[in-house]
Design a protein around this motif. Sequence first.
Motif, PDB file in Angstrom:
ATOM      1  N   SER A  26       0.860  -1.187   0.000  1.00 55.78           N
ATOM      2  CA  SER A  26       0.000   0.000   0.000  1.00 55.78           C
ATOM      3  C   SER A  26       0.899   1.240   0.000  1.00 55.78           C
ATOM      4  O   SER A  26       2.028   1.204  -0.517  1.00 55.78           O
ATOM      5  CB  SER A  26      -0.915  -0.087   1.217  1.00 55.78           C
ATOM      6  OG  SER A  26      -1.758   1.030   1.349  1.00 55.78           O
ATOM      7  N   GLY A  81       2.602   2.902   2.394  1.00 61.28           N
ATOM      8  CA  GLY A  81       3.866   2.771   3.114  1.00 61.28           C
ATOM      9  C   GLY A  81       4.817   1.832   2.396  1.00 61.28           C
ATOM     10  O   GLY A  81       6.003   2.150   2.193  1.00 61.28           O
ATOM     11  N   GLU A 115       2.306  -8.489  -1.613  1.00 58.94           N
ATOM     12  CA  GLU A 115       1.011  -7.912  -1.235  1.00 58.94           C
ATOM     13  C   GLU A 115      -0.051  -9.017  -1.160  1.00 58.94           C
ATOM     14  O   GLU A 115      -0.182  -9.815  -2.082  1.00 58.94           O
ATOM     15  CB  GLU A 115       0.625  -6.822  -2.255  1.00 58.94           C
ATOM     16  CG  GLU A 115      -0.815  -6.355  -2.219  1.00 58.94           C
ATOM     17  CD  GLU A 115      -1.304  -5.878  -0.855  1.00 58.94           C
ATOM     18  OE1 GLU A 115      -0.591  -5.132  -0.175  1.00 58.94           O
ATOM     19  OE2 GLU A 115      -2.430  -6.272  -0.453  1.00 58.94           O
ATOM     20  N   ARG A 116      -0.822  -8.983  -0.079  1.00 56.96           N
ATOM     21  CA  ARG A 116      -1.868  -9.982   0.167  1.00 56.96           C
ATOM     22  C   ARG A 116      -2.978  -9.961  -0.886  1.00 56.96           C
ATOM     23  O   ARG A 116      -3.474 -11.012  -1.306  1.00 56.96           O
ATOM     24  CB  ARG A 116      -2.451  -9.684   1.547  1.00 56.96           C
ATOM     25  CG  ARG A 116      -3.715 -10.394   1.905  1.00 56.96           C
ATOM     26  CD  ARG A 116      -4.192  -9.976   3.282  1.00 56.96           C
ATOM     27  NE  ARG A 116      -4.589  -8.584   3.361  1.00 56.96           N
ATOM     28  CZ  ARG A 116      -5.022  -7.984   4.455  1.00 56.96           C
ATOM     29  NH1 ARG A 116      -5.097  -8.643   5.585  1.00 56.96           N
ATOM     30  NH2 ARG A 116      -5.380  -6.727   4.449  1.00 56.96           N
ATOM     31  N   THR A 122     -11.119   6.305   0.012  1.00 56.53           N
ATOM     32  CA  THR A 122     -11.778   7.562  -0.338  1.00 56.53           C
ATOM     33  C   THR A 122     -10.724   8.677  -0.325  1.00 56.53           C
ATOM     34  O   THR A 122      -9.747   8.585  -1.028  1.00 56.53           O
ATOM     35  CB  THR A 122     -12.949   7.820   0.639  1.00 56.53           C
ATOM     36  OG1 THR A 122     -12.482   7.665   1.989  1.00 56.53           O
ATOM     37  CG2 THR A 122     -14.082   6.857   0.410  1.00 56.53           C
ATOM     38  N   GLY A 123     -10.945   9.719   0.491  1.00 54.15           N
ATOM     39  CA  GLY A 123     -10.061  10.872   0.420  1.00 54.15           C
ATOM     40  C   GLY A 123      -8.894  10.832   1.393  1.00 54.15           C
ATOM     41  O   GLY A 123      -8.954  10.157   2.422  1.00 54.15           O
ATOM     42  N   VAL A 137       1.570 -13.082   3.790  1.00 50.38           N
ATOM     43  CA  VAL A 137       2.575 -13.623   4.715  1.00 50.38           C
ATOM     44  C   VAL A 137       1.864 -14.242   5.920  1.00 50.38           C
ATOM     45  O   VAL A 137       0.994 -13.622   6.528  1.00 50.38           O
ATOM     46  CB  VAL A 137       3.536 -12.504   5.181  1.00 50.38           C
ATOM     47  CG1 VAL A 137       4.380 -12.960   6.358  1.00 50.38           C
ATOM     48  CG2 VAL A 137       4.436 -12.091   4.034  1.00 50.38           C
ATOM     49  N   ASP A 154       1.558   1.945   9.518  1.00 53.91           N
ATOM     50  CA  ASP A 154       0.542   1.455  10.461  1.00 53.91           C
ATOM     51  C   ASP A 154       0.971   0.155  11.141  1.00 53.91           C
ATOM     52  O   ASP A 154       0.454  -0.182  12.202  1.00 53.91           O
ATOM     53  CB  ASP A 154      -0.791   1.224   9.733  1.00 53.91           C
ATOM     54  CG  ASP A 154      -1.547   2.518   9.480  1.00 53.91           C
ATOM     55  OD1 ASP A 154      -0.974   3.602   9.732  1.00 53.91           O
ATOM     56  OD2 ASP A 154      -2.704   2.454   9.016  1.00 53.91           O
TER      57      ASP A 154
HETATM   58  P1  FAD Z   1      -1.994   0.103   4.836  1.00 51.03           P
HETATM   59  O1  FAD Z   1      -2.385   1.153   3.888  1.00 51.03           O
HETATM   60  O2  FAD Z   1      -3.021  -0.400   5.771  1.00 51.03           O
HETATM   61  O3  FAD Z   1      -1.437  -1.112   3.974  1.00 51.03           O
HETATM   62  C1  FAD Z   1      -1.137  -2.386   4.459  1.00 51.03           C
HETATM   63  C2  FAD Z   1      -0.986  -3.301   3.265  1.00 51.03           C
HETATM   64  O4  FAD Z   1      -0.513  -4.560   3.677  1.00 51.03           O
HETATM   65  C3  FAD Z   1      -2.293  -3.546   2.533  1.00 51.03           C
HETATM   66  O5  FAD Z   1      -2.090  -3.374   1.166  1.00 51.03           O
HETATM   67  C4  FAD Z   1      -2.637  -4.981   2.894  1.00 51.03           C
HETATM   68  O6  FAD Z   1      -3.408  -5.624   1.911  1.00 51.03           O
HETATM   69  C5  FAD Z   1      -1.259  -5.583   3.045  1.00 51.03           C
HETATM   70  N1  FAD Z   1      -1.206  -6.753   3.931  1.00 51.03           N
HETATM   71  C6  FAD Z   1      -1.820  -6.911   5.136  1.00 51.03           C
HETATM   72  N2  FAD Z   1      -1.506  -8.097   5.677  1.00 51.03           N
HETATM   73  C7  FAD Z   1      -0.671  -8.709   4.812  1.00 51.03           C
HETATM   74  C8  FAD Z   1      -0.010  -9.953   4.814  1.00 51.03           C
HETATM   75  N3  FAD Z   1      -0.145 -10.815   5.829  1.00 51.03           N
HETATM   76  N4  FAD Z   1       0.788 -10.270   3.764  1.00 51.03           N
HETATM   77  C9  FAD Z   1       0.946  -9.408   2.719  1.00 51.03           C
HETATM   78  N5  FAD Z   1       0.328  -8.199   2.669  1.00 51.03           N
HETATM   79  C10 FAD Z   1      -0.464  -7.857   3.707  1.00 51.03           C
HETATM   80  N6  FAD Z   1      -6.463   5.985   4.439  1.00 51.03           N
HETATM   81  C11 FAD Z   1      -7.096   7.171   4.260  1.00 51.03           C
HETATM   82  O7  FAD Z   1      -6.790   8.137   4.970  1.00 51.03           O
HETATM   83  N7  FAD Z   1      -8.076   7.310   3.309  1.00 51.03           N
HETATM   84  C12 FAD Z   1      -8.406   6.289   2.480  1.00 51.03           C
HETATM   85  O8  FAD Z   1      -9.260   6.449   1.636  1.00 51.03           O
HETATM   86  C13 FAD Z   1      -7.739   5.036   2.637  1.00 51.03           C
HETATM   87  N8  FAD Z   1      -8.036   3.999   1.836  1.00 51.03           N
HETATM   88  C14 FAD Z   1      -7.339   2.835   1.946  1.00 51.03           C
HETATM   89  C15 FAD Z   1      -7.611   1.820   1.029  1.00 51.03           C
HETATM   90  C16 FAD Z   1      -6.889   0.608   1.087  1.00 51.03           C
HETATM   91  C17 FAD Z   1      -7.195  -0.469   0.081  1.00 51.03           C
HETATM   92  C18 FAD Z   1      -5.890   0.425   2.085  1.00 51.03           C
HETATM   93  C19 FAD Z   1      -5.102  -0.859   2.147  1.00 51.03           C
HETATM   94  C20 FAD Z   1      -5.644   1.445   3.018  1.00 51.03           C
HETATM   95  C21 FAD Z   1      -6.356   2.648   2.951  1.00 51.03           C
HETATM   96  N9  FAD Z   1      -6.113   3.704   3.820  1.00 51.03           N
HETATM   97  C22 FAD Z   1      -6.759   4.913   3.654  1.00 51.03           C
HETATM   98  C23 FAD Z   1      -5.193   3.550   4.943  1.00 51.03           C
HETATM   99  C24 FAD Z   1      -3.900   4.216   4.691  1.00 51.03           C
HETATM  100  O9  FAD Z   1      -3.313   3.762   3.500  1.00 51.03           O
HETATM  101  C25 FAD Z   1      -2.992   3.856   5.856  1.00 51.03           C
HETATM  102  O10 FAD Z   1      -3.608   4.154   7.086  1.00 51.03           O
HETATM  103  C26 FAD Z   1      -1.722   4.651   5.826  1.00 51.03           C
HETATM  104  O11 FAD Z   1      -1.412   5.080   4.537  1.00 51.03           O
HETATM  105  C27 FAD Z   1      -0.583   3.779   6.303  1.00 51.03           C
HETATM  106  O12 FAD Z   1      -0.240   2.932   5.239  1.00 51.03           O
HETATM  107  P2  FAD Z   1       0.443   1.539   5.396  1.00 51.03           P
HETATM  108  O13 FAD Z   1       1.039   1.267   4.059  1.00 51.03           O
HETATM  109  O14 FAD Z   1       1.294   1.526   6.603  1.00 51.03           O
HETATM  110  O15 FAD Z   1      -0.744   0.523   5.720  1.00 51.03           O
END
Ligand code: FAD
Length: 397
Positions: free
Chosen positions: A12, A14, A33-34, A44-45, A119, A305
Amino acid sequence: MEISRIAVVGGSIGGLTTALLLRDAGFEVDVYERSTKPLSGFGTGIVVQPELVKYLVERTDTELDAISVPSSTMRYTDAHTGDELGTIDAAWRFTSYDGIYRRLHEVFGSERYHLGKTVVGIGQSADHVDLRFADGTDAGADFVVAADGGSSVIRQRLIGRKSDYAGYVTWRGLVSPGAIDQSTWDYFDDAFTYGLLSDGHLIAYPIPPRDGEEGRRLNFQWYWNVPDGAQLDELMTDCNGIRLPTSVHAHQLCVRQRKTLDTRADELTQPFAELVHAAENAFVTIVSDADVEATVYGRIALLGDAAITPRPHAAAGAAKAANDAWTLADALSSEPGHRVESLAEWERTQLAVGRAYLAKVRQMAGRLQTGGDFPPGEPAFRFGLPKIGEPVSAGQP
Ligand code: FAD
């Protein structure tokens, strides 16, 4: 610490920002990616913070205007009575999860972005990390970045830490031009609007159109207090009777859940009621958070996150993940002999920023979900990551 191959778990915002920066720094990077298909179409936004768009703006030809829309004010309204509580000048830009994700994914490419790789297990030795996937395959790397989100499997495997339910959920929805009266559209366009309530709150702001379309869309979030237990379980149970852990997306919602949303919206003042009623594909997500004591475990680092899981109220969760990515890439780019030290320094700063941000959003939630004092323009509640050392308290909590 010798490192040449890095595996990033979670593709995603991060994970992709990390993967791009580490690839630019000369590492061989794979993203696991899962999801079985690219993550476009969900979400959304997002409020634009400098850290969120830094990669796209500084290292690609992406123009900010192409991925975001501006607004000039923040409005505070009583969403029950319609009383205007104040307006301040505030020039924010808004983008969409889709827009940011799609562009990062496009720049990284699909060759080393492995979909359908969940994973389930992780193990490490002095010079190697192994990942095990749900499909029975495995992969190895010299270093692993866990960017697998607030329900991080890697965080659970390493330290048994799950995130804690915050006591409320958020409904999100998108509204296209023409779906509401022009006067309602004009009310929400060009502003970030707070709709304050005695037991929760709404936010609404414009975001860019879908790919290939013109104009803007509106998006809202409505935070409902829901006690843990039977009431939460019922809300989070989909139309097949399955209790979902995080989100019930529009195609999984039962008629009764959408009806509950619309019935509660009838009690809102006119513009908010109309916005919620017109929402396409409204869906509900649990709000939760988590803190951790450490983010570096040998050759594994927790990021975004998956490290500290914040709540959304200061509009910088994605910026925090991107900031973790930039600082981690710097730390890993140090000389092999200094990497352990650089990672320890990265962890200290990352934890300080993450904890200060978590304290800030918890404090905001304490006001916003209880009808507490939420003065227009209060500096302590300004969007963005706190600077380290910045006080987080604004009067009495
Ligand atoms: P996340 O964005 O939560 O991404 C975690 C990723 O890890 C995901 O793609 C998930 O599918 C993947 N994953 C989880 N478990 C596993 C595993 N076991 N093995 C492999 N992959 C795994 N925030 C907003 O403010 N507005 C939004 O509209 C919004 N929409 C979002 C839509 C989606 C589809 C996702 C996944 C997240 C969304 N967020 C949104 C959250 C936002 O992206 C996060 O809170 C923030 O950007 C931190 O990002 P991150 O990459 O740490 O975590």
